[in-house]
Design an enzyme around this catalytic site. Structure first.
Site, PDB file in Angstrom:
ATOM      1  N   ASP A 327     -20.773  56.806  58.565  1.00 33.54           N
ATOM      2  CA  ASP A 327     -21.332  57.854  59.391  1.00 33.54           C
ATOM      3  C   ASP A 327     -22.226  57.133  60.397  1.00 33.54           C
ATOM      4  OD1 ASP A 327     -22.084  60.451  60.144  1.00 33.54           O
ATOM      5  OD2 ASP A 327     -23.912  60.283  58.959  1.00 33.54           O
ATOM      6  N   ASP A 520     -25.649  59.165  55.313  1.00 34.91           N
ATOM      7  CA  ASP A 520     -27.037  59.423  54.948  1.00 34.91           C
ATOM      8  C   ASP A 520     -27.154  60.788  54.301  1.00 34.91           C
ATOM      9  OD1 ASP A 520     -26.552  61.023  57.096  1.00 34.91           O
ATOM     10  OD2 ASP A 520     -28.467  60.653  58.072  1.00 34.91           O
ATOM     11  N   ASP A 524     -23.059  65.292  55.668  1.00 37.84           N
ATOM     12  CA  ASP A 524     -21.839  64.643  55.192  1.00 37.84           C
ATOM     13  C   ASP A 524     -21.690  64.585  53.674  1.00 37.84           C
ATOM     14  OD1 ASP A 524     -23.655  62.621  54.810  1.00 37.84           O
ATOM     15  OD2 ASP A 524     -23.027  61.495  56.560  1.00 37.84           O
TER      16      ASP A 524
END
Ligand code: ADP
Ligand code: MG
Length: 627
Positions: A327, A520, A524
């Protein structure tokens, strides 16, 4: 040494002395047998009783059973043949006990080492009462209480510094050896050690929700998530032991019967003896013990480096990593945005920031935190209502009774709002009030200083495919990726799109290796769960991410991904060495015993020797080289 270990040691010493005595004294016949039986009971009584209990409970085929049958058999043989060779049965039992003692010491020691590394459990919290400090159980401290942490003490609960300055040693949590300075207003996590000043801390979490308790829980439960290898060993032992018992029986019966038929005279004693020796060799102890120990040591070693692995199955999966997906915000970049420009239409800069910061007041997204900081003034939450956060797009809210939309192009389109695209580099946050476009704020994030080296190290450990996914604009995404050496980027993704993207990648890598997702946790968490292995940033990540992830990096350093893969590979390497080595020696010995080259002495030496080596090898997994 524990009490149980000491007791075993005393029995070993007593039995050794007994053997010496009987061998030196001029005793013969029944007296010799009686004395040896006494020594035998001293050294083997626990094995005998465990074997009997095993038979009663129906779990016959364990190592106690094997040792009991083999040694009792050796006695019977010595009595029938009138050889007076009672030493063999006693000695086999003695060596077995020495091996057991060694093994329990080694296992105990490495468990203790691991727990010592994890010495983050706080024992007490100080509360100030009538001018003096009172020590209380951290579990009893309510959220919001002011606690005092003196130099040299462990921070017992997560909180915010109210007063004081200090350096903290966070090495037990993050593996980072440099102290971290904290001052008034900073958040601190439990398990750190206060090295210098006095701190007054207002707790923000209860004991069980605090970092230290969570980490301990994680590591303690890690061993319950078994790897495929461990399952395999357990199933193997269930099939293996009955198999060798039958083989031993056949070895004792078939050859002499054949001899009897051919020559009219079977050599019963020789084959009976070989059958017994066969049983001694067959104990699968080295495998059964060393493999869980290796995983345990690997998990402990990793946690010392600030990498929390939630189970040995994930260690196994990490070793087979082939594709790593990152990410962007908060994972490869710092997630701390600086405002680089405000372009306004109607409202003033000040007013745009006012509406933005207020609309963002409830979000935990790094963008939101940065915008609140850029506003710089007190936020009055009472004038904000109807907050709706749309993941990957932005925020809708009512501020002072006016509807405010703050977010990216997607949000503006979705709300049917006109907007002016921006050509400045950076992430563009548009602002509309009461349906009228007011301008945008350009913010930019900085790449983490170790992101580039993290990618380089992944390439070095042989990861073929490195991908970056982000909800940010294509331009920012491309630029970030290029600066750190990632070639494959997918941008403007909503959280759901990220899942789709990862699913596509999973299909492409299926059968070739595992897919790791590193995030993190903000927007997500679903991807973290969907990937073969989800790695979350622990220090900055959300609690949800830490729950959803399989591996947690305590210091938010992306370089740790490559290190975690190296640790996993080393651990699996050791497991494989132990399996191959102990099975090879085992089958070699079984062969030698069957043809009569090796006797029971050699068998027990080989068995204990292999186990000792396998355990020592397992402990290597605890030691992790830097880089
Ligand atoms: P990333 O994939 O880089 O971690 P996210 O999926 O969290 O990014 O967010 C993607 C985009 O959505 C951001 O770049 C931003 O434009 C917009 N966005 C998300 N949350 C917010 C918010 N709280 N305020 C404003 N914009 C937001
Ligand atoms: Mg993110």
């Amino acid at each position: 040494m524990t009490r149980k270990q000491k007791k075993r040691l005393y029995r070993i010493l007593a039995a050794s002395a007994g053997i010496l005595l009987v061998e030196l004294l001029p005793v013969d016949g029944l007296l010799r047998l009686a004395l040896y039986l006494c020594v035998y009971f001293v050294i083997g009584s626990d094995v005998l009783s465990k074997a009997i209990r095993g038979i009663v409970n129906g779990s016959v085929f364990d190592e106690n059973f094997l040792m009991a049958v083999a040694t009792v058999g050796a006695f019977v043989l010595a009595i029938i043949t009138r050889s007076g060779d009672y030493l063999e049965g006693v000695a086999v039992m003695l060596f077995y006990q020495i091996g057991e003692l060694f093994q329990s010491c080694a296992v105990g020691k490495s468990r203790k080492n691991i727990s010592a590394l994890m010495d983050i459990r706080p024992d007490y919290a100080n509360i100030e009462k009538d001018g003096h400090l009172e020590q209380v159980d951290p579990e009893e401290v309510a959220v919001g209480t002011c606690i005092v942490v003196q130099p040299g003490e462990k921070i017992p609960l997560d909180g915010i510094v109210l007063e004081g300055k200090a350096s903290l040693n966070t090495s037990a949590l993050t593996g980072e050896s440099l102290p971290v300075d904290v001052k008034e207003g900073d958040t601190v996590i439990s398990g750190c050690i206060n090295l210098s000043g006095l701190l007054k801390i207002q707790t923000t979490k209860g004991f069980s929700e605090s970092t230290a308790a969570k980490i301990l829980d994680l590591v303690e439960n890690a061993s319950s998530r078994k790897s495929r290898t461990e399952d395999f060993i357990a199933r193997f032992a269930r099939v293996y032991t009955p198999f060798v018992c039958c083989s031993a029986l056949l070895l004792a019966l078939i050859p002499p019967v054949i001899q009897l038929l051919l020559t009219g005279n079977g050599n019963w004693m020789v084959w009976f003896y070989r059958g017994l020796s066969f049983l001694v060799v067959s104990c699968p102890c080295a495998l059964v013990i060393s493999i869980p120990l290796t995983f345990f040591a690997g998990i402990g070693g990793a946690s010392r480096e600030g990498i929390l692995v939630k189970g040995s199955n994930y260690l196994e999966a990490l070793a087979k990593a082939r594709c790593v997906v990152f990410d962007k915000t908060g994972t490869l970049t710092q997630g701390v945005f600086e405002v680089s420009g405000i372009h306004h239409n109607g409202l003033s800069e000040e007013e745009i920031l006012y509406y933005t910061a207020h609309a963002e007041c409830a979000s935990s997204h790094p963008i939101s935190k940065s915008l609140q900081k850029a506003y710089g003034k007190e936020i009055d939450r009472s004038c904000v209502s109807e907050i709706r956060e749309i993941s990957g797009q932005g925020i809708l809210a009512r501020v002072d009774g006016r509807t405010v939309a703050v977010g990216n192009d997607k949000l503006m389109r979705q709300q049917n709002l006109e907007f002016i695209p921006c050509h400045e580099p950076g992430t563009v946050i548009h602002v509309a009030v009461d349906g009228i476009y007011q301008g945008h704020i350009v913010i930019s994030d900085q790449v983490k200083p170790n992101a580039e080296s993290a990618i380089a190290q992944l390439k070095k450990v042989g990861i073929r495919r490195i991908v970056m996914l982000t909800g940010d604009s294509a331009r920012v995404a491309e630029q970030t990726a290029r600066s750190i050496g990632i070639e494959e980027v997918h941008s403007q993704l909503l959280p759901g799109d990220k899942v789709d993207e990862v699913e596509k990648l999973l299909e492409q890598t299926a059968g070739k290796g595992n897919l790791v997702f590193v995030g993190d946790g903000i927007n997500d968490a679903p991807v973290l769960t969907r990937a073969d292995i989800g790695i979350a940033m622990g220090a900055m990540g959300s609690d949800a991410a830490i729950e959803a992830a399989d591996v947690v990096l305590m210091d938010d350093n992306p370089e740790q991904v490559a290190r975690a893969i190296r640790i996993a590979r080393k651990c699996i390497g050791i497991v494989k060495q132990n399996i191959v080595f102990s099975l090879a020696v085992k089958f070699g010995c079984l062969g030698l015993v069957a043809v009569g080259i090796a006797n029971m002495w050699a068998a027990i030496f080989a068995d204990v020797g292999v186990m000792v080596l396998a355990v020592l090898n397992a402990i290597r997994a605890l030691k992790i080289r830097k880089n």
